[in-house]
Design an enzyme around this catalytic site. Structure first.
Site, PDB file in Angstrom:
ATOM      1  N   CYS A   2       8.793   2.473 -47.452  1.00 25.82           N
ATOM      2  CA  CYS A   2       9.507   2.793 -48.670  1.00 25.82           C
ATOM      3  C   CYS A   2       9.367   1.696 -49.702  1.00 25.82           C
ATOM      4  O   CYS A   2       8.585   0.773 -49.554  1.00 25.82           O
ATOM      5  CB  CYS A   2      10.983   2.945 -48.340  1.00 25.82           C
ATOM      6  N   ARG A  27       5.987   4.806 -53.647  1.00 27.49           N
ATOM      7  CA  ARG A  27       5.976   4.280 -52.284  1.00 27.49           C
ATOM      8  C   ARG A  27       6.677   5.211 -51.296  1.00 27.49           C
ATOM      9  O   ARG A  27       6.654   4.962 -50.079  1.00 27.49           O
ATOM     10  CB  ARG A  27       6.639   2.903 -52.253  1.00 27.49           C
ATOM     11  N   TRP A  72      10.057   7.030 -47.554  1.00 26.67           N
ATOM     12  CA  TRP A  72       9.059   7.909 -46.934  1.00 26.67           C
ATOM     13  C   TRP A  72       9.402   7.949 -45.455  1.00 26.67           C
ATOM     14  O   TRP A  72       9.356   6.934 -44.773  1.00 26.67           O
ATOM     15  CB  TRP A  72       7.652   7.369 -47.160  1.00 26.67           C
ATOM     16  N   ASN A  96      12.301  -1.790 -45.613  1.00 29.81           N
ATOM     17  CA  ASN A  96      10.927  -1.289 -45.697  1.00 29.81           C
ATOM     18  C   ASN A  96      10.176  -1.837 -44.501  1.00 29.81           C
ATOM     19  O   ASN A  96      10.141  -3.052 -44.286  1.00 29.81           O
ATOM     20  CB  ASN A  96      10.252  -1.740 -46.992  1.00 29.81           C
ATOM     21  N   GLY A  97       9.563  -0.964 -43.710  1.00 24.48           N
ATOM     22  CA  GLY A  97       8.820  -1.399 -42.538  1.00 24.48           C
ATOM     23  C   GLY A  97       9.167  -0.534 -41.352  1.00 24.48           C
ATOM     24  O   GLY A  97       9.501   0.644 -41.488  1.00 24.48           O
ATOM     25  N   GLU A 459     -15.127  11.228 -50.417  1.00 26.26           N
ATOM     26  CA  GLU A 459     -13.959  10.870 -51.227  1.00 26.26           C
ATOM     27  C   GLU A 459     -13.477  12.060 -52.055  1.00 26.26           C
ATOM     28  O   GLU A 459     -12.265  12.261 -52.222  1.00 26.26           O
ATOM     29  CB  GLU A 459     -14.301   9.688 -52.127  1.00 26.26           C
ATOM     30  N   LYS A 463      -9.663  13.693 -52.179  1.00 19.00           N
ATOM     31  CA  LYS A 463      -8.880  13.802 -53.412  1.00 19.00           C
ATOM     32  C   LYS A 463      -8.362  15.219 -53.622  1.00 19.00           C
ATOM     33  O   LYS A 463      -7.202  15.430 -53.963  1.00 19.00           O
ATOM     34  CB  LYS A 463      -9.726  13.388 -54.624  1.00 19.00           C
ATOM     35  N   GLU A 466      -5.549  16.192 -51.019  1.00 20.29           N
ATOM     36  CA  GLU A 466      -4.269  15.494 -51.059  1.00 20.29           C
ATOM     37  C   GLU A 466      -3.439  15.826 -52.293  1.00 20.29           C
ATOM     38  O   GLU A 466      -2.210  15.764 -52.226  1.00 20.29           O
ATOM     39  CB  GLU A 466      -4.462  13.978 -50.913  1.00 20.29           C
ATOM     40  N   HIS A 482     -26.153  23.237 -39.525  1.00 20.56           N
ATOM     41  CA  HIS A 482     -25.847  22.964 -38.118  1.00 20.56           C
ATOM     42  C   HIS A 482     -24.410  23.351 -37.782  1.00 20.56           C
ATOM     43  O   HIS A 482     -23.739  22.660 -37.015  1.00 20.56           O
ATOM     44  CB  HIS A 482     -26.104  21.489 -37.803  1.00 20.56           C
ATOM     45  N   LYS A 583       2.187   5.905 -51.212  1.00 20.67           N
ATOM     46  CA  LYS A 583       1.108   5.042 -51.683  1.00 20.67           C
ATOM     47  C   LYS A 583       0.731   3.966 -50.683  1.00 20.67           C
ATOM     48  O   LYS A 583      -0.434   3.772 -50.384  1.00 20.67           O
ATOM     49  CB  LYS A 583       1.531   4.392 -53.005  1.00 20.67           C
TER      50      LYS A 583
END
Length: 588
Positions: A2, A27, A72, A96-97, A459, A463, A466, A482, A583
């Site tokens: 977070c 975040r 989050w 946070n963690g 990439e 994008k 998400e 294949h 993020k």
């Protein structure tokens, strides 16, 4: 996982903390909460959902000291009760963690009579603090942290202290001063509007913060000083006022990022980096998500520049099956935030095995910079959208310059020309919108290419999925036949990237194979003859400015960033805050 904010000053804390949380919402945005302290009493509001759900409750929150959190979810669903802050007795905390040993700690506390309200790992911190507190606040903090395993950034309120306490262990905390007091936060954007100077807490630091004073102690509780630096406030006015989302604003910053990275690179790249790379037996790139995708392009660039064995590995896998390295090996850890837990751990493991560690990051005060032997900056500035765009471009620019050592000036000149083309490309609305419409109307989207185009395809698929939630995947063009060709029909779109003249004929064959199965094709190319050949035969053609093949990924990647953005908007998604994502992924 977070973002946290704390404030102690002479202003209304709730309003200042709310403003900071808005700026940290990238975040995590599953839930949010604020606790303020006034007259020895806590005032708390917590809500599931976005930070804006707190706005109507601020008027009733008293005090000039407080802590805030945007979450989050890692342990427990997104709900009011699982939102931070968590309170117990005389303490309130935000975290946070991750507390890895929270389960046995919670069981011990419950047996002692503690009642838990949430399913989070974080709530145990408040309960331990309250259980060990004997009037010595900093002593209680030390005792609590000694029982925890994992990583944490904590902001703590105690009813017996007029300020707040901030603690850093493996997760970042900045202390800033300004706006009539002091702040603590996970990242500078939270305080940039009001703070003048900031410092970064080192691992294990404990800060005791009041309105007029900040005392910092080491993990051993010895007084220490940390250097305060000026806050550099980014200005977006030059971008105009027509950016309705951060993602679009940041795509339009790609050119600026290339130029800034070119400018800062020479100073950072000194000290024998070229000799290290030239003499390396192995060069190993580690990263996650977009950072790993940029490393794929770097692997291709370095393979033509250095004689070493070169590999790009996903950091979450390298943690448990690390590649063999020696004291001649160079590990290049790539992380936009510099906090990505898997990348940090993989980098630590490989450095301990003897490798020389280079960090490529957009955040110069992050955890990765404290363990690296050398730090190379990605000069993208603050990136708010969860999906990385300009930081990817900055990573590519940094890798180009590293691969061109010692002939830096020539590659810099090439990159500056590409930056000019990228600036023009960002204004091309019509073609990005056309391909985005095709994406939204398709059951699935495949991105394919050969050589460097295949790296861009990887990439581009990330994008699109998400930010728009459209199923997308990537394949080297030769792999289509294949297995994946079985999925091609009139409801599936294939975005084919052809920017390398040497491989164009092979990629054109893939287009023909798709068309013969009635599949839809959108073509992205820098080669006019390819564009002319397929014009009218495929659903869309985007002819990009002609640039050398080894530089084309700057333009094709940006074009497909724009496509992903437009597709998200057309599909009614929030491109800045995709569901279930955040993020800075600071947990495993």
């Amino acid at each position: 996982m977070c973002g946290i904010v704390a404030y102690a000053g002479d202003k209304r804390a709730a309003e200042i903390i709310y403003s900071g949380l808005e700026k940290l919402e990238y975040r995590g945005y599953d839930s949010a909460g604020i606790t303020t302290l006034s007259g020895g009493e806590f005032y708390t509001v917590k809500r599931s959902g976005r930070v804006c759900r707190l706005s109507k409750c601020l008027e009733d929150m008293r005090g000039a000291t407080g802590i805030g959190h945007t979450r989050w979810a890692t342990h427990g669903e997104a709900s009011d009760v699982n939102a931070h802050p968590h309170l117990c007795g005389r303490f309130a905390i935000v975290h946070n963690g991750i507390i890895e040993n929270y389960a046995p700690l919670k069981a011990q506390l419950a047996e002692a009579g503690h009642i838990f309200l949430s399913q989070t790992d974080s709530e145990v911190v408040a309960h331990i603090l309250d259980s060990v507190y004997d009037g010595d606040i900093i002593g209680a903090v030390k005792k609590t942290c000694s029982r925890l395993k994992g990583c944490w950034a904590l902001a703590i309120l105690c009813k017996d202290f007029k300020g707040f306490i901030a603690v850093s262990r493996g997760s970042p905390v900045i202390i800033a001063r300004g706006n009539g007091g002091f702040f603590a936060a996970s990242d500078i954007p939270a305080v940039a509007d009001g703070a003048d100077n900031y410092c970064v807490l080192q691992d294990g630091d404990v800060a005791m913060v009041e309105r007029d004073e900040c005392k910092i102690y080491s993990a051993e509780l010895k007084p220490v000083s940390r250097e305060f630096m000026p806050v550099e406030r980014e200005q977006y006015a030059w971008l105009g006022d027509d950016c309705s989302h951060h993602m679009l604003r940041e795509i339009r910053s790609n050119a600026r990022t290339i130029r800034a990275t070119c400018q800062k690179f020479p100073l950072a790249a000194g000290g024998g980096l070229y000799e290290r790379l030239r003499g390396a037996d192995k060069i190993i790139f580690v990263g996650c998500g977009t950072a790993y995708n940029s490393a794929l392009a770097a692997k291709r660039l370095f393979s033509g520049a250095y004689d070493a064995f070169i590999e790009a590995v996903i950091a979450s896998e390298a943690r448990y099956n690390p590649p063999a390295v020696t004291d001649r090996s160079v590990v290049i850890a790539v992380s936009q935030s510099g906090e990505t837990a898997d990348t940090l751990k993989a980098a630590e493991i490989l450095k301990e095995a003897g490798a020389y560690l280079v960090a490529v990051t957009n955040t110069g005060y992050s955890a990765i910079t404290r363990i690296a032997d050398k730090v190379l900056p990605v000069c993208a500035g603050s990136e708010i959208c969860v999906a990385a765009t300009k930081s990817y471009t900055g990573q590519l620019a940094c890798f180009h310059l590293m691969s061109a050592l010692p002939d830096y000036a020539r590659r810099k000149a090439e990159l500056l020309k590409v930056a000019d083309e990228a600036e023009k490309l960002a204004a091309d609305e019509l073609l990005s919108l056309r391909i985005a419409e095709l994406c939204v109307s398709s059951r699935a989207v495949f991105f394919i290419g050969r050589g460097g185009d295949a790296d861009v395809a990887t990439e581009a698929a990330l994008k699109l999925k998400e930010v728009s939630y459209i199923f997308s995947d990537d394949y080297p063009a030769g792999e289509l036949k294949h297995g994946t060709l079985a999925l091609i029909d009139e409801d599936v779109l294939s975005v084919v990237i052809i920017c390398d003249e040497c491989l164009a004929e092979k990629s054109k064959n893939a287009v023909e194979q798709i068309l013969s199965r009635k599949g839809k094709v959108a073509l992205v190319t820098t080669i006019k003859s390819v564009s002319d050949e397929f014009s009218g035969r495929v659903s869309a053609v985007w002819l990009l400015p002609p640039v050398p093949a080894h530089l084309s990924h700057f333009l094709s990647a940006e074009a497909l960033q724009l496509v992903a953005y437009r597709a998200a908007v057309l599909a009614g998604r929030d491109p800045d805050k995709p569901r279930n994502l955040a993020k800075s992924v600071t947990v495993e």
